[in-house]
Design a protein around this motif. Structure first.
Motif, short mmCIF file in Angstrom:
data_model
loop_
_atom_site.label_atom_id
_atom_site.label_comp_id
_atom_site.label_asym_id
_atom_site.label_seq_id
_atom_site.Cartn_x
_atom_site.Cartn_y
_atom_site.Cartn_z
N THR A 121 14.22 9.24 3.99
CA THR A 121 13.02 8.94 4.81
C THR A 121 12.90 10.00 5.97
O THR A 121 13.63 10.58 6.49
CB THR A 121 13.45 7.43 5.46
OG1 THR A 121 13.83 6.57 4.63
CG2 THR A 121 12.42 7.08 6.57
N MET A 138 0.57 16.97 1.30
CA MET A 138 0.76 15.70 1.87
C MET A 138 0.91 15.95 3.62
O MET A 138 0.38 15.21 4.30
CB MET A 138 1.76 14.38 1.62
CG MET A 138 1.55 14.16 0.04
SD MET A 138 2.45 12.98 -0.42
CE MET A 138 2.45 11.49 0.37
N ALA A 173 6.35 11.13 -3.92
CA ALA A 173 6.71 12.19 -2.59
C ALA A 173 7.53 13.13 -2.76
O ALA A 173 8.90 12.34 -2.79
CB ALA A 173 6.46 11.44 -1.46
N GLN A 228 7.91 7.71 5.84
CA GLN A 228 7.92 7.81 4.61
C GLN A 228 8.91 8.12 3.65
O GLN A 228 9.88 8.98 3.86
CB GLN A 228 6.68 9.04 4.31
CG GLN A 228 6.46 9.52 2.86
CD GLN A 228 5.30 8.88 2.17
OE1 GLN A 228 4.34 8.52 2.88
NE2 GLN A 228 5.44 8.79 0.78
N ARG A 229 9.12 7.40 2.53
CA ARG A 229 10.27 7.71 1.60
C ARG A 229 9.88 8.87 0.72
O ARG A 229 8.60 8.88 0.05
CB ARG A 229 10.32 6.35 0.93
CG ARG A 229 11.06 5.43 1.39
CD ARG A 229 12.47 5.67 1.91
NE ARG A 229 13.41 5.81 0.76
CZ ARG A 229 14.60 6.19 0.80
NH1 ARG A 229 15.26 6.62 1.98
NH2 ARG A 229 15.42 6.27 -0.11
N VAL A 230 10.70 9.77 0.82
CA VAL A 230 10.45 11.15 -0.19
C VAL A 230 11.70 11.15 -0.96
O VAL A 230 12.80 10.80 -0.88
CB VAL A 230 10.02 12.05 0.61
CG1 VAL A 230 8.74 11.97 1.26
CG2 VAL A 230 11.53 12.70 1.50
N GLU A 274 2.64 15.67 -3.31
CA GLU A 274 2.83 14.48 -4.32
C GLU A 274 2.82 15.33 -5.55
O GLU A 274 2.03 16.09 -5.95
CB GLU A 274 1.34 13.72 -4.44
CG GLU A 274 1.31 12.55 -5.11
CD GLU A 274 0.08 11.85 -4.93
OE1 GLU A 274 -0.05 10.64 -4.49
OE2 GLU A 274 -0.94 12.38 -5.55
N ALA A 301 7.06 17.78 7.46
CA ALA A 301 7.84 16.75 7.72
C ALA A 301 9.39 17.43 7.95
O ALA A 301 9.42 18.39 7.56
CB ALA A 301 8.01 15.82 6.35
N LEU A 335 4.35 12.40 8.62
CA LEU A 335 4.54 11.23 7.65
C LEU A 335 5.89 10.64 7.94
O LEU A 335 6.47 10.15 7.20
CB LEU A 335 4.95 12.14 6.29
CG LEU A 335 3.65 12.91 5.75
CD1 LEU A 335 4.06 13.85 4.61
CD2 LEU A 335 2.47 12.09 5.31
N GLN A 336 6.38 10.74 9.23
CA GLN A 336 7.68 9.87 9.78
C GLN A 336 7.63 8.28 9.29
O GLN A 336 6.49 7.77 9.02
CB GLN A 336 7.51 9.87 11.13
CG GLN A 336 8.77 9.12 11.42
CD GLN A 336 9.28 9.48 13.08
OE1 GLN A 336 8.53 10.56 13.68
NE2 GLN A 336 9.94 8.61 13.98
#
Length: 131
Positions: free
Chosen positions: A89, A27, A4, A98-100, A58, A30, A95-96
């Protein structure tokens, strides 16, 4: 392997380097913690107070390696890199939590203009700049 990746500048749709994201799967919108500065032809994300607005995609290993080259990141050599890919994060948007991964600017920023609201698209509209 799939990753991500949070993008916030010229890689976004409609901006100068959007073609580099071909093949990536969108995705969602954010925000990540940090602040943006205007580096001239592109922005730089820095650690600090605030939020930066962007999008998460992605990408696979090969795509990520190509983007590392676009962002002038030298794997294994942070000192030689203009940007450095780091984990964050997501703090806002659907997408709060979510690790990116994203690219953090890795060079001095003295004299660079801050982008206080953290939204590069909005900023280039406000200053009337092509991206």
């Amino acid at each position: 392997m799939q990753h991500a990746l949070f993008i916030y500048g010229t890689l976004m749709p409609g901006l100068r380097l959007e073609a580099e994201m071909r093949g990536a799967r969108f995705m969602g919108a954010a925000q990540v913690p940090g602040r943006l500065v205007d580096l001239g032809r592109y922005p730089g994300l820095l650690h600090g107070e605030g939020q930066v607005t962007g999008e998460v995609y992605e990408v696979d290993d090969a795509h990520l390696a190509r983007l590392d080259a676009v962002e002038d990141m030298v794997p294994g050599d942070r000192a030689a890199s203009q940007y450095w890919r780091e984990g964050f994060t997501v703090v806002g948007g659907p997408l709060q939590g979510q690790r990116v991964q994203t690219y953090v600017y890795n060079c001095p920023t003295e004299g660079c203009r801050p982008i206080p609201h953290g939204d590069y698209r909005r900023y280039i509209r406000e200053v009337g700049r092509e991206s």
